[in-house]
Design a protein around this motif. Structure first.
Motif, PDB file in Angstrom:
ATOM      1  N   MET A   1       8.973   7.906  -3.199  1.00  0.00           N
ATOM      2  CA  MET A   1      10.353   8.062  -3.640  1.00  0.00           C
ATOM      3  C   MET A   1      10.468   9.283  -4.544  1.00  0.00           C
ATOM      4  N   ARG A   2      11.536  10.053  -4.351  1.00  0.00           N
ATOM      5  CA  ARG A   2      11.728  11.243  -5.173  1.00  0.00           C
ATOM      6  C   ARG A   2      11.964  10.869  -6.624  1.00  0.00           C
TER       7      ARG A   2
ATOM      8  N   SER B   1      15.187   9.707  -8.113  1.00  0.00           N
ATOM      9  CA  SER B   1      15.752   8.416  -7.694  1.00  0.00           C
ATOM     10  C   SER B   1      15.106   7.243  -8.442  1.00  0.00           C
ATOM     11  N   TRP B   2      14.135   7.529  -9.314  1.00  0.00           N
ATOM     12  CA  TRP B   2      13.443   6.437 -10.010  1.00  0.00           C
ATOM     13  C   TRP B   2      14.371   5.767 -11.021  1.00  0.00           C
ATOM     14  N   GLY B   3      14.096   4.511 -11.285  1.00  0.00           N
ATOM     15  CA  GLY B   3      14.790   3.810 -12.365  1.00  0.00           C
ATOM     16  C   GLY B   3      16.191   3.357 -12.028  1.00  0.00           C
ATOM     17  N   ARG B   4      16.543   3.386 -10.757  1.00  0.00           N
ATOM     18  CA  ARG B   4      17.889   2.948 -10.351  1.00  0.00           C
ATOM     19  C   ARG B   4      17.869   1.626  -9.592  1.00  0.00           C
ATOM     20  N   GLY B   5      16.708   0.982  -9.555  1.00  0.00           N
ATOM     21  CA  GLY B   5      16.632  -0.315  -8.901  1.00  0.00           C
ATOM     22  C   GLY B   5      16.294  -0.262  -7.426  1.00  0.00           C
ATOM     23  N   TYR B   6      16.117   0.931  -6.869  1.00  0.00           N
ATOM     24  CA  TYR B   6      15.849   1.030  -5.424  1.00  0.00           C
ATOM     25  C   TYR B   6      14.501   0.415  -5.070  1.00  0.00           C
ATOM     26  N   GLY B   7      13.480   0.665  -5.900  1.00  0.00           N
ATOM     27  CA  GLY B   7      12.160   0.109  -5.617  1.00  0.00           C
ATOM     28  C   GLY B   7      12.182  -1.411  -5.583  1.00  0.00           C
ATOM     29  N   THR B   8      12.840  -1.995  -6.584  1.00  0.00           N
ATOM     30  CA  THR B   8      12.926  -3.460  -6.633  1.00  0.00           C
ATOM     31  C   THR B   8      13.723  -3.987  -5.449  1.00  0.00           C
ATOM     32  N   ALA B   9      14.815  -3.325  -5.116  1.00  0.00           N
ATOM     33  CA  ALA B   9      15.632  -3.774  -3.971  1.00  0.00           C
ATOM     34  C   ALA B   9      14.821  -3.724  -2.680  1.00  0.00           C
TER      35      ALA B   9
ATOM     36  N   ASP C   1      -2.447   3.491 -13.209  1.00  0.00           N
ATOM     37  CA  ASP C   1      -1.628   4.537 -13.836  1.00  0.00           C
ATOM     38  C   ASP C   1      -0.164   4.468 -13.403  1.00  0.00           C
ATOM     39  N   ASN C   2       0.172   3.459 -12.603  1.00  0.00           N
ATOM     40  CA  ASN C   2       1.534   3.328 -12.099  1.00  0.00           C
ATOM     41  C   ASN C   2       2.130   1.981 -12.529  1.00  0.00           C
ATOM     42  N   PRO C   3       2.244   1.734 -13.855  1.00  0.00           N
ATOM     43  CA  PRO C   3       2.726   0.419 -14.300  1.00  0.00           C
ATOM     44  C   PRO C   3       4.157   0.127 -13.851  1.00  0.00           C
ATOM     45  N   ALA C   4       4.936   1.165 -13.533  1.00  0.00           N
ATOM     46  CA  ALA C   4       6.309   0.917 -13.076  1.00  0.00           C
ATOM     47  C   ALA C   4       6.307   0.060 -11.815  1.00  0.00           C
TER      48      ALA C   4
ATOM     49  N   GLY D   1       4.076  -2.220 -11.047  1.00  0.00           N
ATOM     50  CA  GLY D   1       3.817  -3.598 -11.474  1.00  0.00           C
ATOM     51  C   GLY D   1       5.089  -4.267 -11.970  1.00  0.00           C
ATOM     52  N   ARG D   2       5.882  -3.499 -12.697  1.00  0.00           N
ATOM     53  CA  ARG D   2       7.169  -4.032 -13.178  1.00  0.00           C
ATOM     54  C   ARG D   2       8.100  -4.350 -12.005  1.00  0.00           C
ATOM     55  N   VAL D   3       8.105  -3.478 -11.007  1.00  0.00           N
ATOM     56  CA  VAL D   3       8.925  -3.721  -9.810  1.00  0.00           C
ATOM     57  C   VAL D   3       8.491  -5.027  -9.131  1.00  0.00           C
ATOM     58  N   LEU D   4       7.177  -5.196  -8.988  1.00  0.00           N
ATOM     59  CA  LEU D   4       6.683  -6.412  -8.335  1.00  0.00           C
ATOM     60  C   LEU D   4       7.068  -7.655  -9.133  1.00  0.00           C
ATOM     61  N   ALA D   5       6.952  -7.588 -10.466  1.00  0.00           N
ATOM     62  CA  ALA D   5       7.304  -8.737 -11.306  1.00  0.00           C
ATOM     63  C   ALA D   5       8.797  -9.048 -11.198  1.00  0.00           C
ATOM     64  N   LYS D   6       9.626  -8.002 -11.195  1.00  0.00           N
ATOM     65  CA  LYS D   6      11.071  -8.252 -11.081  1.00  0.00           C
ATOM     66  C   LYS D   6      11.429  -8.891  -9.752  1.00  0.00           C
ATOM     67  N   ALA D   7      10.645  -8.593  -8.711  1.00  0.00           N
ATOM     68  CA  ALA D   7      10.927  -9.168  -7.397  1.00  0.00           C
ATOM     69  C   ALA D   7      10.363 -10.574  -7.240  1.00  0.00           C
TER      70      ALA D   7
HETATM   71  C1  LIG Z   1       7.087   2.967  -8.811  1.00  0.00           C
HETATM   72  C2  LIG Z   1       8.409   3.198  -8.079  1.00  0.00           C
HETATM   73  C3  LIG Z   1       8.181   2.965  -6.588  1.00  0.00           C
HETATM   74  C4  LIG Z   1       9.482   2.248  -8.623  1.00  0.00           C
HETATM   75  O1  LIG Z   1      10.725   2.466  -7.958  1.00  0.00           O
HETATM   76  P1  LIG Z   1      12.083   2.467  -8.792  1.00  0.00           P
HETATM   77  O2  LIG Z   1      13.203   2.570  -7.822  1.00  0.00           O
HETATM   78  O3  LIG Z   1      12.007   3.509  -9.863  1.00  0.00           O
HETATM   79  O4  LIG Z   1      12.019   1.001  -9.442  1.00  0.00           O
HETATM   80  P2  LIG Z   1      13.167   0.171 -10.162  1.00  0.00           P
HETATM   81  O5  LIG Z   1      14.240   1.092 -10.667  1.00  0.00           O
HETATM   82  O6  LIG Z   1      13.570  -0.932  -9.273  1.00  0.00           O
HETATM   83  O7  LIG Z   1      12.406  -0.486 -11.420  1.00  0.00           O
HETATM   84  C5  LIG Z   1      11.497   0.280 -12.180  1.00  0.00           C
HETATM   85  C6  LIG Z   1      11.057  -0.556 -13.376  1.00  0.00           C
HETATM   86  O8  LIG Z   1       9.862   0.006 -13.892  1.00  0.00           O
HETATM   87  C7  LIG Z   1      10.023   0.206 -15.288  1.00  0.00           C
HETATM   88  N1  LIG Z   1       9.160   1.271 -15.712  1.00  0.00           N
HETATM   89  C8  LIG Z   1       9.327   2.600 -15.559  1.00  0.00           C
HETATM   90  N2  LIG Z   1       8.278   3.254 -16.092  1.00  0.00           N
HETATM   91  C9  LIG Z   1       7.425   2.293 -16.580  1.00  0.00           C
HETATM   92  C10 LIG Z   1       6.176   2.332 -17.250  1.00  0.00           C
HETATM   93  N3  LIG Z   1       5.553   3.495 -17.520  1.00  0.00           N
HETATM   94  N4  LIG Z   1       5.612   1.157 -17.604  1.00  0.00           N
HETATM   95  C11 LIG Z   1       6.207  -0.031 -17.342  1.00  0.00           C
HETATM   96  N5  LIG Z   1       7.404  -0.122 -16.694  1.00  0.00           N
HETATM   97  C12 LIG Z   1       7.994   1.034 -16.338  1.00  0.00           C
HETATM   98  C13 LIG Z   1      11.510   0.519 -15.432  1.00  0.00           C
HETATM   99  O9  LIG Z   1      11.950   0.369 -16.781  1.00  0.00           O
HETATM  100  C14 LIG Z   1      12.082  -0.544 -14.497  1.00  0.00           C
HETATM  101  O10 LIG Z   1      12.077  -1.829 -15.068  1.00  0.00           O
HETATM  102  P3  LIG Z   1      13.394  -2.462 -15.804  1.00  0.00           P
HETATM  103  O11 LIG Z   1      14.434  -2.619 -14.732  1.00  0.00           O
HETATM  104  O12 LIG Z   1      12.913  -3.755 -16.356  1.00  0.00           O
HETATM  105  O13 LIG Z   1      13.835  -1.481 -16.853  1.00  0.00           O
HETATM  106  C15 LIG Z   1       8.907   4.622  -8.325  1.00  0.00           C
HETATM  107  O14 LIG Z   1       9.120   4.770  -9.715  1.00  0.00           O
HETATM  108  C16 LIG Z   1       7.989   5.693  -7.813  1.00  0.00           C
HETATM  109  O15 LIG Z   1       8.092   6.043  -6.654  1.00  0.00           O
HETATM  110  N6  LIG Z   1       7.094   6.224  -8.683  1.00  0.00           N
HETATM  111  C17 LIG Z   1       6.207   7.348  -8.384  1.00  0.00           C
HETATM  112  C18 LIG Z   1       5.474   7.288  -7.128  1.00  0.00           C
HETATM  113  C19 LIG Z   1       4.597   6.110  -7.084  1.00  0.00           C
HETATM  114  O16 LIG Z   1       3.873   5.895  -8.012  1.00  0.00           O
HETATM  115  N7  LIG Z   1       4.705   5.365  -5.980  1.00  0.00           N
HETATM  116  C20 LIG Z   1       3.947   4.170  -5.748  1.00  0.00           C
HETATM  117  C21 LIG Z   1       2.509   4.434  -5.375  1.00  0.00           C
HETATM  118  S1  LIG Z   1       1.536   2.954  -5.614  1.00  0.00           S
END
Ligand SMILES: CC(C)(COP(=O)(O)OP(=O)(O)OC[C@H]1O[C@@H](n2cnc3c(N)ncnc32)[C@H](O)[C@@H]1OP(=O)(O)O)[C@@H](O)C(=O)NCCC(=O)NCCS
Length: 86
Positions: free
Chosen positions: A1-2, A5-13, A38-41, A43-49
């Motif tokens: 994902m670009r 576009s991060w942080g808008r809920g697309y990953g969780t959706a 190194d990609n805790p975001a 993990g957060r997406v998975l937990a929210k889902a």
């Molecule tokens: C990881 C990724 C797929 C998530 O998609 P997204 O559309 O941004 O996800 P969402 O907006 O649904 O949710 C992101 C959540 O992560 C959280 N988050 C962001 N950075 C974080 C960090 N460093 N540590 C913990 N949580 C983090 C956000 O706050 C959000 O949670 P919240 O709704 O409770 O605030 C996307 O950020 C991404 O493509 N990242 C870079 C590429 C990548 O790493 N891809 C995956 C390879 S395994």
């Protein structure tokens, strides 16, 4: 994902749609997913889902040992998948 576009809920959706598909259109009872530490975001997406942390997978990337957090979600037979809101 670009990045813009991060942080808008697309990953969780997207993950929620995968879960809903798996538990309605297939006979799968359990899904698992892992992410790079190194990609805790993700993990957060998975937990929210609705995934919960299950274990750690000791893998490798580019010759380096990597401890990947592993998450699981199980089919519940009480009804269709309903994402929990956190
Ligand atoms: C990881 C990724 C797929 C998530 O998609 P997204 O559309 O941004 O996800 P969402 O907006 O649904 O949710 C992101 C959540 O992560 C959280 N988050 C962001 N950075 C974080 C960090 N460093 N540590 C913990 N949580 C983090 C956000 O706050 C959000 O949670 P919240 O709704 O409770 O605030 C996307 O950020 C991404 O493509 N990242 C870079 C590429 C990548 O790493 N891809 C995956 C390879 S395994």
């Amino acid at each position: 994902m670009r990045e813009d576009s991060w942080g808008r809920g697309y990953g969780t959706a997207a993950v929620r749609q995968v879960i809903a598909y798996a538990f309605t259109a297939t006979h799968l009872d359990r899904l698992s997913a892992k992410h790079h530490p190194d990609n805790p975001a993700f993990g957060r997406v998975l937990a929210k889902a609705g995934f919960t942390h299950a274990t750690v997978f000791q893998g490798q990337m580019d010759g380096e040992l990597v401890a990947y957090p592993v998450y699981e979600i199980h089919r519940t037979w009480a009804g269709p998948y309903r994402p929990i809101s956190r």
